[in-house]
Design a protein around this motif. Structure first.
Motif, PDB file in Angstrom:
ATOM      1  N   TYR A 148       0.866  -1.178   0.000  1.00  0.00           N
ATOM      2  CA  TYR A 148       0.000   0.000   0.000  1.00  0.00           C
ATOM      3  C   TYR A 148       0.898   1.222   0.000  1.00  0.00           C
ATOM      4  O   TYR A 148       1.694   1.409   0.913  1.00  0.00           O
ATOM      5  CB  TYR A 148      -0.925   0.003   1.214  1.00  0.00           C
ATOM      6  N   ARG A 149       0.790   2.021  -1.029  1.00  0.00           N
ATOM      7  CA  ARG A 149       1.646   3.194  -1.194  1.00  0.00           C
ATOM      8  C   ARG A 149       0.856   4.465  -0.952  1.00  0.00           C
ATOM      9  O   ARG A 149      -0.155   4.720  -1.597  1.00  0.00           O
ATOM     10  CB  ARG A 149       2.247   3.206  -2.601  1.00  0.00           C
ATOM     11  N   TRP A 150       1.344   5.262  -0.015  1.00  0.00           N
ATOM     12  CA  TRP A 150       0.784   6.577   0.299  1.00  0.00           C
ATOM     13  C   TRP A 150       1.553   7.591  -0.526  1.00  0.00           C
ATOM     14  O   TRP A 150       2.778   7.657  -0.443  1.00  0.00           O
ATOM     15  CB  TRP A 150       0.984   6.901   1.767  1.00  0.00           C
ATOM     16  N   ILE A 151       0.831   8.397  -1.292  1.00  0.00           N
ATOM     17  CA  ILE A 151       1.465   9.457  -2.072  1.00  0.00           C
ATOM     18  C   ILE A 151       0.834  10.773  -1.631  1.00  0.00           C
ATOM     19  O   ILE A 151      -0.387  10.925  -1.659  1.00  0.00           O
ATOM     20  CB  ILE A 151       1.264   9.245  -3.583  1.00  0.00           C
ATOM     21  N   PHE A 152       1.686  11.685  -1.200  1.00  0.00           N
ATOM     22  CA  PHE A 152       1.240  12.977  -0.696  1.00  0.00           C
ATOM     23  C   PHE A 152       1.744  14.074  -1.620  1.00  0.00           C
ATOM     24  O   PHE A 152       2.934  14.104  -1.931  1.00  0.00           O
ATOM     25  CB  PHE A 152       1.824  13.249   0.699  1.00  0.00           C
ATOM     26  N   TYR A 153       0.845  14.957  -2.047  1.00  0.00           N
ATOM     27  CA  TYR A 153       1.205  16.136  -2.830  1.00  0.00           C
ATOM     28  C   TYR A 153       0.736  17.355  -2.038  1.00  0.00           C
ATOM     29  O   TYR A 153      -0.409  17.395  -1.610  1.00  0.00           O
ATOM     30  CB  TYR A 153       0.502  16.150  -4.186  1.00  0.00           C
ATOM     31  N   ARG A 154       1.626  18.327  -1.885  1.00  0.00           N
ATOM     32  CA  ARG A 154       1.252  19.541  -1.167  1.00  0.00           C
ATOM     33  C   ARG A 154       1.400  20.751  -2.068  1.00  0.00           C
ATOM     34  O   ARG A 154       2.400  20.893  -2.783  1.00  0.00           O
ATOM     35  CB  ARG A 154       2.140  19.730   0.067  1.00  0.00           C
ATOM     36  N   GLU A 155       0.385  21.610  -2.016  1.00  0.00           N
ATOM     37  CA  GLU A 155       0.430  22.910  -2.683  1.00  0.00           C
ATOM     38  C   GLU A 155      -0.117  23.923  -1.688  1.00  0.00           C
ATOM     39  O   GLU A 155      -1.286  23.853  -1.307  1.00  0.00           O
ATOM     40  CB  GLU A 155      -0.401  22.901  -3.959  1.00  0.00           C
ATOM     41  N   GLY A 156       0.728  24.833  -1.253  1.00  0.00           N
ATOM     42  CA  GLY A 156       0.331  25.775  -0.215  1.00  0.00           C
ATOM     43  C   GLY A 156       0.003  25.022   1.056  1.00  0.00           C
ATOM     44  O   GLY A 156       0.778  24.197   1.521  1.00  0.00           O
ATOM     45  N   ALA A 157      -1.165  25.284   1.611  1.00  0.00           N
ATOM     46  CA  ALA A 157      -1.587  24.599   2.836  1.00  0.00           C
ATOM     47  C   ALA A 157      -2.394  23.333   2.545  1.00  0.00           C
ATOM     48  O   ALA A 157      -2.803  22.634   3.459  1.00  0.00           O
ATOM     49  CB  ALA A 157      -2.421  25.537   3.702  1.00  0.00           C
ATOM     50  N   HIS A 158      -2.606  23.020   1.262  1.00  0.00           N
ATOM     51  CA  HIS A 158      -3.461  21.900   0.883  1.00  0.00           C
ATOM     52  C   HIS A 158      -2.647  20.667   0.520  1.00  0.00           C
ATOM     53  O   HIS A 158      -1.621  20.765  -0.163  1.00  0.00           O
ATOM     54  CB  HIS A 158      -4.360  22.286  -0.288  1.00  0.00           C
ATOM     55  N   VAL A 159      -3.134  19.507   0.973  1.00  0.00           N
ATOM     56  CA  VAL A 159      -2.479  18.233   0.704  1.00  0.00           C
ATOM     57  C   VAL A 159      -3.474  17.298   0.044  1.00  0.00           C
ATOM     58  O   VAL A 159      -4.615  17.158   0.500  1.00  0.00           O
ATOM     59  CB  VAL A 159      -1.967  17.588   2.019  1.00  0.00           C
ATOM     60  N   TRP A 160      -3.028  16.670  -1.030  1.00  0.00           N
ATOM     61  CA  TRP A 160      -3.800  15.628  -1.694  1.00  0.00           C
ATOM     62  C   TRP A 160      -3.127  14.315  -1.334  1.00  0.00           C
ATOM     63  O   TRP A 160      -1.925  14.150  -1.550  1.00  0.00           O
ATOM     64  CB  TRP A 160      -3.831  15.838  -3.195  1.00  0.00           C
ATOM     65  N   ILE A 161      -3.884  13.395  -0.754  1.00  0.00           N
ATOM     66  CA  ILE A 161      -3.364  12.081  -0.386  1.00  0.00           C
ATOM     67  C   ILE A 161      -3.997  11.046  -1.298  1.00  0.00           C
ATOM     68  O   ILE A 161      -5.219  10.990  -1.431  1.00  0.00           O
ATOM     69  CB  ILE A 161      -3.705  11.726   1.081  1.00  0.00           C
ATOM     70  N   ARG A 162      -3.156  10.234  -1.911  1.00  0.00           N
ATOM     71  CA  ARG A 162      -3.613   9.096  -2.716  1.00  0.00           C
ATOM     72  C   ARG A 162      -3.078   7.833  -2.064  1.00  0.00           C
ATOM     73  O   ARG A 162      -1.902   7.777  -1.690  1.00  0.00           O
ATOM     74  CB  ARG A 162      -3.082   9.163  -4.142  1.00  0.00           C
ATOM     75  N   LEU A 163      -3.900   6.817  -1.930  1.00  0.00           N
ATOM     76  CA  LEU A 163      -3.482   5.542  -1.383  1.00  0.00           C
ATOM     77  C   LEU A 163      -3.683   4.485  -2.466  1.00  0.00           C
ATOM     78  O   LEU A 163      -4.813   4.296  -2.944  1.00  0.00           O
ATOM     79  CB  LEU A 163      -4.293   5.225  -0.125  1.00  0.00           C
ATOM     80  N   LEU A 164      -2.572   3.872  -2.865  1.00  0.00           N
ATOM     81  CA  LEU A 164      -2.603   2.876  -3.930  1.00  0.00           C
ATOM     82  C   LEU A 164      -2.399   1.476  -3.366  1.00  0.00           C
ATOM     83  O   LEU A 164      -1.603   1.293  -2.439  1.00  0.00           O
ATOM     84  CB  LEU A 164      -1.491   3.138  -4.948  1.00  0.00           C
ATOM     85  N   GLU A 165      -3.064   0.502  -3.950  1.00  0.00           N
ATOM     86  CA  GLU A 165      -2.815  -0.906  -3.656  1.00  0.00           C
ATOM     87  C   GLU A 165      -2.047  -1.473  -4.838  1.00  0.00           C
ATOM     88  O   GLU A 165      -2.456  -1.301  -5.994  1.00  0.00           O
ATOM     89  CB  GLU A 165      -4.130  -1.669  -3.467  1.00  0.00           C
TER      90      GLU A 165
END
Length: 153
Positions: free
Chosen positions: A66-83
């Motif tokens: 399970y891979r957690w991928i975090f992208y941050r722009e400013g104060a916002h974070v997009w989290i994607r969790l891949l199997e």
């Protein structure tokens, strides 16, 4: 309203179940002690908190990963969790099983709260006995320090 909840439940010798949820959905993933899953997650969120724009962490569930991928722009974070069928696979070989967009403060607080609850429930000694490795105290305190430093006064 923002909402992010993370739980880390020791499910057997060297195994943990992690549930992550937001206001829309939740997913449960598994981690084994073969890799430094809790340390990697805490370190990734610390990097985000200190200004990193892309970070990753991975939980091995033998052979699934399970891979957690975090992208941050400013104060916002997009989290994607891949199997992924195998931990060495490229992201594009994985299936997205969960994603959310949150404020960095919400992400950091959720991860800190998660591991504070784990140590409150088990204690560091019992955690090591169940997980097989030391409680990630250094990484947890690094995240807590980074989070406190990043918060507006």
């Amino acid at each position: 309203m923002t909402h992010l909840r993370l739980t880390w439940a020791l499910s057997g010798p060297g195994w943990a179940d992690c549930v992550v949820s937001d206001h829309r959905s939740e997913v449960e993933v598994t981690a084994s002690y073969l890799t430094s899953a809790p340390e990697d997650l805490l370190t990734a969120v610390t990097r985000l908190t200190t200004g990193g724009t892309e970070c990753r962490a991975q939980f091995e569930a033998e052979p699934t990963a399970y891979r957690w991928i975090f992208y941050r722009e400013g104060a916002h974070v997009w989290i994607r969790l891949l199997e992924l069928a195998h931990g060495s696979a490229h992201d594009n070989r994985g299936t997205e099983i969960w994603s959310t967009q949150q404020d960095i403060d919400v992400v950091a607080r959720a991860v800190i709260r998660c591991f504070d609850e784990v140590v409150a429930e088990h204690g560091e000694s019992a955690y090591r006995g169940k997980w097989g490795e030391h409680f990630p105290r250094t990484e947890l305190e690094a995240l807590r320090t980074a989070w406190r430093s990043a918060r507006p006064s």
